[in-house]
Design a protein around this motif. Structure first.
Motif: not given
Length: 950
Positions: A545-567
């Protein structure tokens, strides 16, 4: 071809195909095409900083290592998640079968009859167990189902309640904290006041429009709510009940004691815990709410020749139709998990379910008696599966916890010092022995289990279910694995999935869901982890989860990520909720206006309204772009109250608009935030991103861009990524992080079980592979556009004549000339074994096509051949060579029973209907129903199995 590079397996276009495709589109190179498609001022100036790509073998070893860091303990925590047994034929033939997991939401009923039947079975299970006549074919989870029930009650208040401004929702103290947290998040922006208390002493007043209770309640006690429901009814207050679905097998259904809504989770019906999700939420209600209930409803209708056929019913309720007037923003739900739950019920039948439920209850009752012999006190007078144990004086809870952990057992620990134990389907006599060993050890006593739990009922007989259920043939015929396997296979053959052909749905990104990405879903170390398990037992999930959040932040150009929304829709709502909380923190909570382009997907206005905002629509110009002048004027006119704009990029029309940065600047200059809808992120990854463009928040659809399956309508995952100033306002969770801020899902990480798929996608492709995938997605769309522009015509192109990753076919002129409409073309495609493109969205009377990067040139050319054949058939109608009424398009699709029947009443031959192209003789997908009568199905809603079942 380098067989070690996964990108060569994921991307369908071979390197040697690229030159000819570029020649067709009129570009010298792939770079030139991209430069012509994406504005230069938003291009990334350096490659993404992601790990090097892995080979499939390397990733298999890596994910196995991560899995080994998750420790499998026996969980008795309960609280909405319970260990269960997913029958092997269901795991093998549904969860792991691309026929089931790569299909799309069944809007095109004629090529979806298999999963529609499975989902109708699910609806039948829910209705019969809850005692209510109407349900949908799944919601996201239990907590969001609670919020949906409350919202439905609020939206259907009586005239007197509306006049009195009744806005209070009562929630009993013993509803799960995770459910209450989501209720708070969802009710607050609606102006709904939530009060909690004891249902026994609660006094109803005129301002109370709804009430939510739990059965059995949050600590496991079976309560008698008869008097409460009576008092609620006398006050005109509707009651929703959170119910354990397995308990309803042997407990009186809430529908029989007056509940207006029953909701919960079907997780216990064969879906692993998956560290919190996904699993199918459910919501059943009375027939009077059929036009208000959220989510999709499967109904029984008839086809053109009067034969029964399944379809999605009452679609005008849905957000893509009602937009800002929608009472829910639900789009993707949990179809695959609902399908699995339905097969679980089919496999076991009523007798098998009774055996499971009675065994769970008997084990809990036996355990309670033995614990009392050891000096413990069981506090739940009536219970189904959950015990609340009070420790005798002198017994240390820490000592008991230490013994439990040594025995690899997780228990629930109440703040008051009690112990909770929730028994489940997997609990065996040896497990009971281990539990008693733990409690005996804590008490300084010896214990030896000498008998198994006898079949016995431990709750008051007044709570016992007396009504029968699931007596239809389908729940009696498939008890052996052989029969179930064949039934699942038979249904699967009725559906078009990616296992059959390209699914060209625009804005849906039906790309490859690779086998290597999906293997983790079948690993027990990812399946059988409770979301509230101690952190030291979930190191594998934590690292992923920590790695995936970092990857998605890099891909989107943002600083923070929440994986909680389920749709995706949940992600939209969450992003807007974060913006609202941020504005409130700055004393700008009065900002309530969201600018939306007229072309926005229906979930955008629905999400905005659900979040308490008002929407202002911005015009689009004749080229399909947002009208910049209108955008500027409306931003200026609303500057004092402007909260945000919601922009899809590339646009819903599939175009990279050149003014996007200026639009962001216009909003920021007037105090608003920019929300970027990530539905079309598949055209951005590696080339641009929302952060560079100037957005503040975006959601991602993991089931689109990042390769997790659509599953026939879910599961989806809609994480949000935010700029630094919004990070403090990301969703939290009351049980895990002790804070309910902006909680939107039952579980802290939403559908965590899906995350290994996206993690795999990124690790297997790496920076170069992700970028190539985006480039090829854009090439494929432009290739199709170049081939189709001179026949059908392309509705919109960008400033340089390019489309993004999708294209809109012009069908309106065809209808004017020939009477053939976009629906006729869509249905005719089925005769060739193809699912229809997106129908009449975002432009009425058109077809939107998105080929994705995963399709081969051969498949694209085959699809083009089909469209060319259909074009010639249209010209025959247009030129008067064939009847305008009796032709292959108006009568499409042609089912097998018609083509092979003794009678043939058409002016054209059977061969033209069924085999218009030679290759169909080798690869014919046979449809089992003719065109479905939608109007009949809506006029005669039949949402469960009955005497007219197929």
């Amino acid at each position: 071809m380098d067989t070690n590079k996964f990108v060569n397996r994921h991307v369908g276009i071979a390197e040697e195909d690229v030159p000819s495709m570029l020649q067709t589109v009129g570009a010298q190179s792939l770079d030139e095409l991209i430069n012509q498609t994406i504005p230069s001022d938003i291009r990334l100036d350096k490659p993404l900083n992601l790990p090097d790509p892995m080979t499939e073998r390397e990733f298999a070893e890596h994910i196995a290592e991560l899995a080994s860091k998750n420790q499998l303990f026996t969980s008795y925590i309960g609280m909405g998640w319970y260990d269960t047994i997913c029958p092997a034929p269901i795991q093998r033939n549904v969860l792991e079968n691309p026929v089931w997991y790569t299909s799309y939401t069944p809007y095109q009923a004629e090529v979806s009859q298999g999963r529609l039947e499975a989902l109708l079975n699910f609806q039948t299970v829910i209705c019969e167990l809850t005692g209510l006549p109407l349900t949908n074919c799944s919601l996201l989870d239990e907590a969001t189902a609670a919020a949906e029930a409350a919202t439905m009650f609020y939206g259907t208040r009586s005239r007197a309640q509306i006049k009195a401004e009744a806005n209070t929702l009562f929630v009993d103290n013993n509803v799960f904290e995770s459910t209450l947290a989501v209720i708070h998040t969802r009710m607050l922006p609606q102006g709904i006041k939530v009060i909690t208390g004891d249902y026994k002493t609660f006094h109803f007043t005129d301002d109370v429009f709804g009430a939510i209770i739990q059965y059995p309640n949050g600590v496991g006690s079976i309560e008698n709510y008869t008097d409460f429901v009576k008092r609620a009814n006398e006050n005109g207050t509707r009651v929703a009940v959170a119910a354990d679905l397995m308990s309803l097998v042997i407990l009186t259904p809430p529908g029989e004691w007056g509940a207006d809504v029953v909701f919960g989770s079907a997780q216990r019906f064969g879906t692993p815990m998956f560290y919190g999700g996904p699993s199918a939420g459910y919501m059943a209600t009375k027939d009077e709410y059929k036009r208000a209930i959220p989510g999709r409803i499967i109904g029984i209708s008839k086809d053109a020749y009067g034969r029964p056929a399944y379809r999605l019913a009452l679609q005008t309720r849905e957000q893509h139709i009602k937009r800002e007037k929608a009472t829910s923003n639900i789009c993707t739900a949990q179809a695959l998990l609902a399908t699995m739950a339905s097969f679980y019920a089919v496999y076991h039948g009523a007798d098998g379910l009774r055996d499971i439920a009675n065994r769970i209850h008997a084990s809990a009752g036996f355990l309670a008696g033995e614990l009392e012999k050891l000096g413990y006190k069981q506090l739940n007078k009536n219970f189904f599966d959950t015990l609340m144990i009070e420790l005798p004086v002198g017994i240390s809870i820490n000592a008991l916890r230490e013994i439990a952990l040594e025995c690899k057992v997780n228990l629930r620990y109440f703040e008051g010092g009690q112990i909770g134990i929730s028994i489940d389907e997997t609990t065996q006599p040896t497990d009971i022995g281990v539990l008693l060993y733990i409690f005996a050890g804590a008490a300084g006593k010896d214990y030896m289990l000498e008998e198994a739990a006898p079949a016995k009922t431990y709750f008051d007989k007044k709570f016992a279910r007396t009504s029968d259920f699931l007596q239809q043939d389908v729940f009696k015929k498939y008890r052996t694995e052989t029969e179930l396997m064949r039934y699942i296979t038979r249904l699967g053959r009725r559906d078009i999935s990616l296992a059959q052909s390209m699914i060209s749905l625009g804005s849906c990104t039906m790309k490859l869901n690779a086998a290597s990405e999906l293997f983790a879903l079948s690993r027990p170390e990812f399946q059988n982890i409770h979301p509230y398990a101690p952190e030291e037992q979930t190191e594998g999930y934590k690292e992923l989860i920590e790695n995936l959040s970092a990857y998605l932040a890099e891909i989107t150009g943002f600083k923070g990520v929440s994986l909680q929304p389920n749709s995706g829709a949940s992600g939209e709502y969450t992003g807007l909720r974060v913006i609202r909380t941020y504005l409130e923190s700055k004393g700008q909570g009065h900002r309530n206006i969201v600018l939306l382009p007229a072309s926005a997907h229906g979930t955008n206005p629905a999400s905005a309204v659900q979040c308490g905002f008002s929407t202002v629509t911005v015009k689009t110009d004749e080229n399909g772009n947002i009208d910049l002048q209108d955008f500027r004027e409306k931003a200026e006119a609303n500057k004092d109250n402007l909260a945000a704009t919601m922009i899809t990029y590339p646009s819903t029309h599939g175009i990279f608009e050149s003014d996007i940065k200026e639009m962001c600047n216009i909003i920021h200059a007037r105090g608003g935030q920019v929300y970027m809808d990530g539905a079309n992120m598949n055209a951005q990854v590696g080339l641009t991103n929302p952060g560079v463009i100037g957005a503040d928040v975006c959601h991602l659809n993991l089931h689109k861009t990042f390769a997790s399956p659509h599953g026939g309508g879910g599961p989806g995952v809609g994480p949000i990524c935010v700029a630094e100033h919004l990070v403090p306002f990301l969703p939290s969770h009351p049980e895990v992080w002790g804070n309910e801020q902006n909680a939107v899902s039952s579980a802290p990480y939403g559908s965590a079980g899906i995350l290994p798929i996206t993690y795999a996608y990124i690790r297997l492709l790496g920076t170069e592979g992700l970028t190539i995938a985006t480039q090829i997605a854009i090439l494929n769309a432009n290739y199709l556009a170049a081939k189709l522009k001179d026949t059908y015509g392309i509705v919109y192109t960008g400033a340089t004549g390019r489309v993004g990753h999708e294209l809109i076919l012009e069908c309106r002129a065809i209808k004017e000339r020939s009477g053939i409409d976009e629906s006729d073309i869509a249905k005719r495609l089925m005769d060739f074994g193809y699912h229809a493109p997106t129908l009449s969205f975002p432009v009425h009377g058109t077809l939107m096509i998105e080929p994705t990067e995963s399709e081969s040139k051969a498949e694209l050319d085959r699809f083009l051949d089909v469209l060319d054949c259909i074009w010639k058939e249209i010209k025959e109608v247009e030129e008067g060579k064939v009847s305008k009424e009796d032709n292959v398009l108006k009568n499409a699709p042609h089912p097998e029973y018609e083509v092979t029947g003794d009678e043939w009443n058409h002016e054209y031959p059977r061969s033209k209907a069924a085999f218009p192209l030679e290759w169909l003789h080798d690869s014919k997908f046979w449809i089992n129903v003719a065109r479905v009568d939608n109007a009949y199905g809506d006029r005669n809603l039949i949402p469960t199995l009955c005497g007219c079942q197929i």
